[in-house]
Design a protein around this motif. Structure first.
Motif, PDB file in Angstrom:
ATOM      1  N   TYR A 206       0.831  -1.199   0.000  1.00  0.00           N
ATOM      2  CA  TYR A 206       0.000   0.000   0.000  1.00  0.00           C
ATOM      3  C   TYR A 206       0.870   1.256   0.000  1.00  0.00           C
ATOM      4  CZ  TYR A 206      -4.166  -2.639   1.676  1.00  0.00           C
ATOM      5  OH  TYR A 206      -5.224  -3.493   1.808  1.00  0.00           O
ATOM      6  N   SER A 207       0.322   2.372  -0.469  1.00  0.00           N
ATOM      7  CA  SER A 207       0.950   3.666  -0.200  1.00  0.00           C
ATOM      8  C   SER A 207       0.820   3.923   1.295  1.00  0.00           C
ATOM      9  CB  SER A 207       0.243   4.788  -0.975  1.00  0.00           C
ATOM     10  OG  SER A 207       0.386   4.614  -2.358  1.00  0.00           O
ATOM     11  N   VAL A 208       1.894   4.382   1.924  1.00  0.00           N
ATOM     12  CA  VAL A 208       1.903   4.531   3.379  1.00  0.00           C
ATOM     13  C   VAL A 208       1.949   6.017   3.760  1.00  0.00           C
ATOM     14  CG1 VAL A 208       3.109   3.971   5.524  1.00  0.00           C
ATOM     15  CG2 VAL A 208       3.069   2.310   3.646  1.00  0.00           C
ATOM     16  N   ILE A 209       0.962   6.430   4.564  1.00  0.00           N
ATOM     17  CA  ILE A 209       0.882   7.809   5.038  1.00  0.00           C
ATOM     18  C   ILE A 209       1.331   7.835   6.498  1.00  0.00           C
ATOM     19  CG2 ILE A 209      -0.566   9.867   5.184  1.00  0.00           C
ATOM     20  CD1 ILE A 209      -0.631   8.566   2.410  1.00  0.00           C
ATOM     21  N   PRO A 210       2.390   8.577   6.845  1.00  0.00           N
ATOM     22  CA  PRO A 210       2.879   8.596   8.234  1.00  0.00           C
ATOM     23  C   PRO A 210       2.138   9.612   9.105  1.00  0.00           C
ATOM     24  CG  PRO A 210       4.324   9.922   6.868  1.00  0.00           C
ATOM     25  CD  PRO A 210       3.262   9.360   5.939  1.00  0.00           C
ATOM     26  N   ASP A 211       2.409   9.546  10.409  1.00  0.00           N
ATOM     27  CA  ASP A 211       1.941  10.549  11.386  1.00  0.00           C
ATOM     28  C   ASP A 211       0.421  10.726  11.378  1.00  0.00           C
ATOM     29  OD1 ASP A 211       4.547  11.131  12.289  1.00  0.00           O
ATOM     30  OD2 ASP A 211       4.862  12.543  10.643  1.00  0.00           O
ATOM     31  N   MET A 212      -0.312   9.643  11.325  1.00  0.00           N
ATOM     32  CA  MET A 212      -1.773   9.714  11.224  1.00  0.00           C
ATOM     33  C   MET A 212      -2.492   9.417  12.545  1.00  0.00           C
ATOM     34  SD  MET A 212      -3.049  10.557   8.228  1.00  0.00           S
ATOM     35  CE  MET A 212      -1.882  11.912   8.361  1.00  0.00           C
ATOM     36  N   LYS A 213      -1.775   9.399  13.655  1.00  0.00           N
ATOM     37  CA  LYS A 213      -2.389   9.039  14.938  1.00  0.00           C
ATOM     38  C   LYS A 213      -3.532   9.979  15.306  1.00  0.00           C
ATOM     39  CE  LYS A 213      -1.367   7.889  19.737  1.00  0.00           C
ATOM     40  NZ  LYS A 213      -0.301   7.642  20.748  1.00  0.00           N
ATOM     41  N   VAL A 214      -3.317  11.269  15.224  1.00  0.00           N
ATOM     42  CA  VAL A 214      -4.349  12.246  15.597  1.00  0.00           C
ATOM     43  C   VAL A 214      -5.551  12.132  14.669  1.00  0.00           C
ATOM     44  CG1 VAL A 214      -4.907  14.698  15.796  1.00  0.00           C
ATOM     45  CG2 VAL A 214      -2.715  13.843  16.652  1.00  0.00           C
ATOM     46  N   TYR A 215      -5.296  12.018  13.367  1.00  0.00           N
ATOM     47  CA  TYR A 215      -6.387  11.903  12.396  1.00  0.00           C
ATOM     48  C   TYR A 215      -7.226  10.662  12.667  1.00  0.00           C
ATOM     49  CZ  TYR A 215      -8.839  11.538   7.927  1.00  0.00           C
ATOM     50  OH  TYR A 215      -9.811  11.425   6.952  1.00  0.00           O
ATOM     51  N   MET A 216      -6.565   9.532  12.935  1.00  0.00           N
ATOM     52  CA  MET A 216      -7.305   8.292  13.170  1.00  0.00           C
ATOM     53  C   MET A 216      -8.073   8.338  14.490  1.00  0.00           C
ATOM     54  SD  MET A 216      -5.000   5.196  11.565  1.00  0.00           S
ATOM     55  CE  MET A 216      -3.441   5.552  12.382  1.00  0.00           C
ATOM     56  N   ASN A 217      -7.491   8.979  15.496  1.00  0.00           N
ATOM     57  CA  ASN A 217      -8.167   9.064  16.796  1.00  0.00           C
ATOM     58  C   ASN A 217      -9.329  10.052  16.773  1.00  0.00           C
ATOM     59  OD1 ASN A 217      -6.432   7.206  17.892  1.00  0.00           O
ATOM     60  ND2 ASN A 217      -5.147   8.706  18.932  1.00  0.00           N
ATOM     61  N   GLU A 218      -9.108  11.211  16.170  1.00  0.00           N
ATOM     62  CA  GLU A 218     -10.099  12.278  16.255  1.00  0.00           C
ATOM     63  C   GLU A 218     -11.081  12.279  15.082  1.00  0.00           C
ATOM     64  OE1 GLU A 218      -8.103  16.002  16.855  1.00  0.00           O
ATOM     65  OE2 GLU A 218      -7.194  15.349  18.751  1.00  0.00           O
ATOM     66  N   SER A 219     -10.594  12.207  13.856  1.00  0.00           N
ATOM     67  CA  SER A 219     -11.485  12.268  12.699  1.00  0.00           C
ATOM     68  C   SER A 219     -12.205  10.941  12.462  1.00  0.00           C
ATOM     69  CB  SER A 219     -10.702  12.660  11.444  1.00  0.00           C
ATOM     70  OG  SER A 219     -10.159  13.961  11.571  1.00  0.00           O
ATOM     71  N   LEU A 220     -11.485   9.823  12.638  1.00  0.00           N
ATOM     72  CA  LEU A 220     -12.087   8.507  12.402  1.00  0.00           C
ATOM     73  C   LEU A 220     -12.573   7.843  13.684  1.00  0.00           C
ATOM     74  CD1 LEU A 220      -9.569   7.049   9.764  1.00  0.00           C
ATOM     75  CD2 LEU A 220     -11.690   8.328   9.370  1.00  0.00           C
ATOM     76  N   GLN A 221     -12.098   8.335  14.832  1.00  0.00           N
ATOM     77  CA  GLN A 221     -12.489   7.808  16.149  1.00  0.00           C
ATOM     78  C   GLN A 221     -12.275   6.302  16.258  1.00  0.00           C
ATOM     79  OE1 GLN A 221     -16.498   9.205  16.923  1.00  0.00           O
ATOM     80  NE2 GLN A 221     -15.810  11.292  17.288  1.00  0.00           N
ATOM     81  N   LEU A 222     -11.113   5.868  15.818  1.00  0.00           N
ATOM     82  CA  LEU A 222     -10.796   4.440  15.872  1.00  0.00           C
ATOM     83  C   LEU A 222     -10.351   4.041  17.270  1.00  0.00           C
ATOM     84  CD1 LEU A 222      -8.879   3.806  12.520  1.00  0.00           C
ATOM     85  CD2 LEU A 222     -11.322   3.640  12.998  1.00  0.00           C
ATOM     86  N   ASN A 223     -10.764   2.860  17.706  1.00  0.00           N
ATOM     87  CA  ASN A 223     -10.288   2.330  18.982  1.00  0.00           C
ATOM     88  C   ASN A 223      -9.795   0.897  18.864  1.00  0.00           C
ATOM     89  OD1 ASN A 223     -12.681   0.935  18.709  1.00  0.00           O
ATOM     90  ND2 ASN A 223     -13.755   2.058  20.309  1.00  0.00           N
ATOM     91  N   SER A 224      -9.722   0.375  17.640  1.00  0.00           N
ATOM     92  CA  SER A 224      -9.182  -0.969  17.437  1.00  0.00           C
ATOM     93  C   SER A 224      -8.431  -1.016  16.109  1.00  0.00           C
ATOM     94  CB  SER A 224     -10.298  -2.021  17.467  1.00  0.00           C
ATOM     95  OG  SER A 224     -11.219  -1.810  16.417  1.00  0.00           O
ATOM     96  N   PHE A 225      -7.371  -1.817  16.096  1.00  0.00           N
ATOM     97  CA  PHE A 225      -6.522  -1.943  14.913  1.00  0.00           C
ATOM     98  C   PHE A 225      -6.212  -3.414  14.675  1.00  0.00           C
ATOM     99  CE2 PHE A 225      -5.909   2.286  16.556  1.00  0.00           C
ATOM    100  CZ  PHE A 225      -5.802   3.082  15.430  1.00  0.00           C
ATOM    101  N   PRO A 226      -6.087  -3.823  13.404  1.00  0.00           N
ATOM    102  CA  PRO A 226      -6.277  -2.977  12.221  1.00  0.00           C
ATOM    103  C   PRO A 226      -7.756  -2.667  11.983  1.00  0.00           C
ATOM    104  CG  PRO A 226      -6.019  -5.257  11.555  1.00  0.00           C
ATOM    105  CD  PRO A 226      -5.787  -5.230  13.045  1.00  0.00           C
ATOM    106  N   THR A 227      -7.997  -1.572  11.286  1.00  0.00           N
ATOM    107  CA  THR A 227      -9.323  -1.258  10.762  1.00  0.00           C
ATOM    108  C   THR A 227      -9.155  -0.940   9.288  1.00  0.00           C
ATOM    109  OG1 THR A 227     -10.214  -0.420  12.850  1.00  0.00           O
ATOM    110  CG2 THR A 227     -11.289   0.317  10.832  1.00  0.00           C
ATOM    111  N   HIS A 228     -10.028  -1.514   8.468  1.00  0.00           N
ATOM    112  CA  HIS A 228      -9.989  -1.278   7.026  1.00  0.00           C
ATOM    113  C   HIS A 228     -11.249  -0.536   6.590  1.00  0.00           C
ATOM    114  CE1 HIS A 228      -6.709  -4.288   6.513  1.00  0.00           C
ATOM    115  NE2 HIS A 228      -7.335  -4.909   7.486  1.00  0.00           N
ATOM    116  N   PHE A 229     -11.077   0.406   5.688  1.00  0.00           N
ATOM    117  CA  PHE A 229     -12.206   1.102   5.077  1.00  0.00           C
ATOM    118  C   PHE A 229     -12.234   0.794   3.586  1.00  0.00           C
ATOM    119  CE2 PHE A 229     -11.319   3.639   8.805  1.00  0.00           C
ATOM    120  CZ  PHE A 229     -12.558   4.088   9.243  1.00  0.00           C
TER     121      PHE A 229
END
Length: 257
Positions: A206-229
């Protein structure tokens, strides 16, 4: 009076039997599977895929909505069991968790149900606007991806289940390599430096996007990994999925639309 009571009992037995046979019998013993957490967990992970399309049944074998089914798993005292069926439709039925069942089962089902309910409610909604730069300096955004099916994997370096499925998701990108309308990107919590070092040992197609912790926590509200969209060509969330097995099934369906 006795004749009337016998009629009522016969009627109830007939209707109960009909409700069981109409949709098929449980593929495992609903009581026996609850006695041991490891056996139940193995069954749950292999046979129950809550992200897929299925016919949902309550404890009386009455059809209910998928939303109601998932809500009952999240907040109730139920275990999901798949029913035997000769057709290609999946039937999942709720059974009461027994008082003597392994206590860990209910807590785990409630969490699985909560995650599945949350994911289901995201389907059909717009994916949050994004404009990211991957490790190779390429800009990936809603605008640049218009008219494409986008597969997104959310992960981080120290997530063991995330890394374990690398070979599988890499094979998936190979399978769809000739589909120019399907794009695979991943959002990772880690820094560019950490990712480059890690991916040199564990490649990801996959293309890899770094530094996405804040985006995944706040915009996507993820609490489990992996998560696929999976995003459809209109930019709407088609599916939110907890593992590769679910992703493979959902993408096969989406790719044919």
């Amino acid at each position: 009076m006795k004749t009337f009571i016998s009629f009522i009992i016969t009627f109830l037995i007939f209707n109960f039997s009909f409700s069981q046979t109409k949709f098929g019998n449980p593929e495992v013993d609903p009581i026996q599977i609850q006695k041991n957490f490891s056996e139940w967990s193995a069954y749950q992970s292999k046979k129950i895929m809550l992200s897929r399309d299925f016919v949902a049944l309550d404890i009386l074998s009455k059809e209910i909505s998928k939303e109601t089914f998932l809500d009952q798993l999240a907040n109730g005292n139920f275990i999901p069991i798949r029913l035997k069926s000769d057709d290609s439709i999946y039937y999942y039925k709720l059974f009461k968790i027994q008082p003597k069942a392994d206590t860990s089962i209910k807590a785990t089902i409630n969490q699985i149900g909560f995650d599945a309910y949350k994911n289901y409610k995201m389907e059909g909604t717009a994916f949050p606007d994004f404009s990211f730069k991957d490790l190779n300096g390429n800009v990936v955004s809603n605008e640049s991806m218009k008219g494409k099916i986008i597969v997104i994997k959310c992960w981080y370096i120290h997530c063991t289940p995330c890394i374990r499925e690398f070979p599988q998701v890499n094979r998936l990108t190979e399978e769809y390599k000739d589909r120019k309308d399907i794009v695979f990107i991943s959002l990772a919590e880690d820094s560019p430096e950490q990712l480059k070092t890690f991916l040199a040992r564990k490649p990801l197609s996959y293309s890899v996007i770094p530094d996405m912790k804040v985006y995944m926590n706040e915009s996507l509200q993820l609490n489990s990994f992996p998560t696929h969209f999976i995003l459809n060509k209109e930019g709407l969330i088609s599916k939110v999925l907890p593992n590769f097995e679910s992703l493979e099934v959902a993408l096969a369906k989406e790719s044919k639309l």
